[in-house]
Design a protein around this motif. Structure first.
Motif, PDB file in Angstrom:
ATOM      1  N   UNK A 184       4.694 -15.952 -10.175  1.00  0.00           N
ATOM      2  CA  UNK A 184       4.797 -14.541  -9.795  1.00  0.00           C
ATOM      3  C   UNK A 184       5.508 -14.437  -8.453  1.00  0.00           C
ATOM      4  N   UNK A 185       6.586 -13.701  -8.419  1.00  0.00           N
ATOM      5  CA  UNK A 185       7.283 -13.412  -7.165  1.00  0.00           C
ATOM      6  C   UNK A 185       6.656 -12.163  -6.572  1.00  0.00           C
ATOM      7  N   UNK A 186       5.892 -12.322  -5.489  1.00  0.00           N
ATOM      8  CA  UNK A 186       5.161 -11.199  -4.913  1.00  0.00           C
ATOM      9  C   UNK A 186       5.231 -11.259  -3.393  1.00  0.00           C
ATOM     10  N   UNK A 187       4.662 -10.234  -2.761  1.00  0.00           N
ATOM     11  CA  UNK A 187       4.626 -10.214  -1.307  1.00  0.00           C
ATOM     12  C   UNK A 187       5.773  -9.437  -0.696  1.00  0.00           C
TER      13      UNK A 187
ATOM     14  N   UNK B 294       0.364  -6.618  -5.434  1.00  0.00           N
ATOM     15  CA  UNK B 294       0.701  -7.623  -6.442  1.00  0.00           C
ATOM     16  C   UNK B 294      -0.475  -8.091  -7.291  1.00  0.00           C
ATOM     17  N   UNK B 295      -1.669  -7.509  -7.088  1.00  0.00           N
ATOM     18  CA  UNK B 295      -2.884  -8.033  -7.710  1.00  0.00           C
ATOM     19  C   UNK B 295      -2.762  -8.147  -9.230  1.00  0.00           C
ATOM     20  N   UNK B 296      -2.315  -7.081  -9.903  1.00  0.00           N
ATOM     21  CA  UNK B 296      -2.223  -7.107 -11.366  1.00  0.00           C
ATOM     22  C   UNK B 296      -1.169  -8.090 -11.827  1.00  0.00           C
ATOM     23  N   UNK B 297      -0.040  -8.119 -11.139  1.00  0.00           N
ATOM     24  CA  UNK B 297       1.022  -9.062 -11.500  1.00  0.00           C
ATOM     25  C   UNK B 297       0.513 -10.494 -11.407  1.00  0.00           C
TER      26      UNK B 297
ATOM     27  N   UNK C  54       0.844  -1.191   0.000  1.00  0.00           N
ATOM     28  CA  UNK C  54       0.000   0.000   0.000  1.00  0.00           C
ATOM     29  C   UNK C  54       0.879   1.241   0.000  1.00  0.00           C
ATOM     30  N   UNK C  55       0.576   2.180  -0.874  1.00  0.00           N
ATOM     31  CA  UNK C  55       1.353   3.403  -0.907  1.00  0.00           C
ATOM     32  C   UNK C  55       0.839   4.368   0.142  1.00  0.00           C
ATOM     33  N   UNK C  56       1.756   5.063   0.794  1.00  0.00           N
ATOM     34  CA  UNK C  56       1.391   5.968   1.873  1.00  0.00           C
ATOM     35  C   UNK C  56       1.593   7.388   1.391  1.00  0.00           C
ATOM     36  N   UNK C  57       0.617   8.233   1.626  1.00  0.00           N
ATOM     37  CA  UNK C  57       0.725   9.612   1.201  1.00  0.00           C
ATOM     38  C   UNK C  57       0.541  10.528   2.398  1.00  0.00           C
ATOM     39  N   UNK C  58       1.231  11.647   2.380  1.00  0.00           N
ATOM     40  CA  UNK C  58       0.985  12.658   3.387  1.00  0.00           C
ATOM     41  C   UNK C  58       0.430  13.889   2.693  1.00  0.00           C
ATOM     42  N   UNK C  59      -0.053  14.843   3.456  1.00  0.00           N
ATOM     43  CA  UNK C  59      -0.727  15.995   2.871  1.00  0.00           C
ATOM     44  C   UNK C  59       0.275  17.110   2.615  1.00  0.00           C
ATOM     45  N   UNK C  60       0.241  17.656   1.421  1.00  0.00           N
ATOM     46  CA  UNK C  60       1.130  18.763   1.086  1.00  0.00           C
ATOM     47  C   UNK C  60       0.656  20.017   1.793  1.00  0.00           C
ATOM     48  N   UNK C  61       1.592  20.734   2.367  1.00  0.00           N
ATOM     49  CA  UNK C  61       1.246  21.946   3.103  1.00  0.00           C
ATOM     50  C   UNK C  61       1.265  23.149   2.174  1.00  0.00           C
TER      51      UNK C  61
END
Length: 314
Positions: free
Chosen positions: A275-278, A261-264, A1-8
């Motif tokens: 598929x090497x995933x995880x 890895x869903x699409x892979x 999961x990609x983590x995003x923070x809020x731009x100030x």
């Protein structure tokens, strides 16, 4: 999961810096005092932070902005990032357009120290002509010889800012360069154990071009057709890639520890390949967390190579 923070926004930056100045002062001298005289270094990515720690040793205090498994292409700085940059003596960036957020952050922080573009002198692979990839392929660290150049740039900046400890930085660089040379030789030996006609790579996104070039693999394609992880293949393109995997005899598809890895896995099922995933798949854009197989740069490249070699040999 990609983590995003809020731009100030700019006012928020200004408010944060005003508060920081009121609480602790903004002079370089006062900041240095709180670290026992160590050089205060802010490093943007997990890779350059690791290089900075190896070069600086106990002479530097490194603040790492990007955490493991946080997408550097998508990152937006936090208030703590701005404050760290405002107080830093040196800011180290990976470069080649990877940190698109850095110029604004440095400007808003009022940083007046030394900014190090660690990519200076690295031969850059071309992008595909889009604005997004105008600077070229930013994943330069996947060639240990490039890592040597990056580390050399960092050592030079530390020595210029802290001349009294130059001998230490030079010695640390020499030691780390030797480790990088050993890594490069080891990877070559490992790849050479794979039959030449099986050295074909399909990855989650186009992050391993420098590795492919250095160790003479054949790049068949990527699930995300871009240096940036936010791009996507159309359904037709996914089917075309699956068909190409079948016809070229690719042994495996490699996902990345920081990407879903869903699409892979869907393409692997369609193409009938492993598929090497995880969490223990390839480390592409970031190092892994402490205790993982990719916790350091050296660990990451060894793990990636072992994973690739074992899968391609079947």
């Amino acid at each position: 999961m990609r983590i995003r923070t809020v731009r100030l926004a700019a006012p928020a930056f200004a408010g944060l810096l005003a508060a920081a100045t009121a609480c602790s002062g903004s002079s370089s001298a006062s900041n240095t005092d709180t670290t026992g005289g160590k050089l205060k270094v802010v490093a943007t990515t997990t890779q350059v932070a690791d290089f900075a720690r190896n070069i600086g040793g106990d002479k530097v205090k490194v603040t790492q902005i990007l955490k493991p498994n946080v997408d550097p292409h998508d990152y937006e700085p936090s208030p703590a990032d701005v404050q760290a940059i405002a107080e830093a003596d040196v800011v180290v960036e990976s470069g080649v357009g990877l940190e698109k957020w850095l110029d604004q952050t440095i400007s808003s922080a009022g940083f007046h120290g030394t900014r190090v573009d660690s990519s200076k002198g690295v031969p850059i692979r071309k992008g595909n002509g889009t604005d997004e990839e105008a600077a070229g392929d930013p994943h330069i660290w996947h060639n240990p010889k490039n890592a040597e150049i990056m580390s050399g740039n960092i050592a030079a900046a530390f020595s210029a800012k802290d001349a009294k400890d130059k001998a230490t930085y030079d010695a640390n660089l020499k030691t780390y360069d030797a480790k990088l040379d050993q890594l490069d030789s080891w990877i070559t030996q490992q790849i050479d154990t794979v039959p030449a006609d099986q050295r074909k790579l399909v990855t989650n996104h186009d992050a391993f071009g420098y590795y492919v070039d250095r160790y003479h693999l054949t790049f068949i394609g990527s699930i995300i057709p871009s240096f940036d992880t936010s791009a996507e293949l159309s359904g037709k393109q996914l089917s075309t890639l699956a068909a190409k995997i079948k016809t070229t005899g690719v042994k495996a598809i490699f996902s990345e520890s920081s990407l879903p890895p869903k699409t892979a896995e869907a393409i692997g099922k369609q193409a009938g390949v492993k598929v090497e995933a995880g969490e223990d798949s390839l480390y592409g854009d970031t190092l892994g967390p402490a205790g993982s197989p990719g916790a350091t740069y050296l660990d990451m490249e060894r793990h990636n190579t072992t994973t690739i070699v074992n899968a391609l040999k079947g």
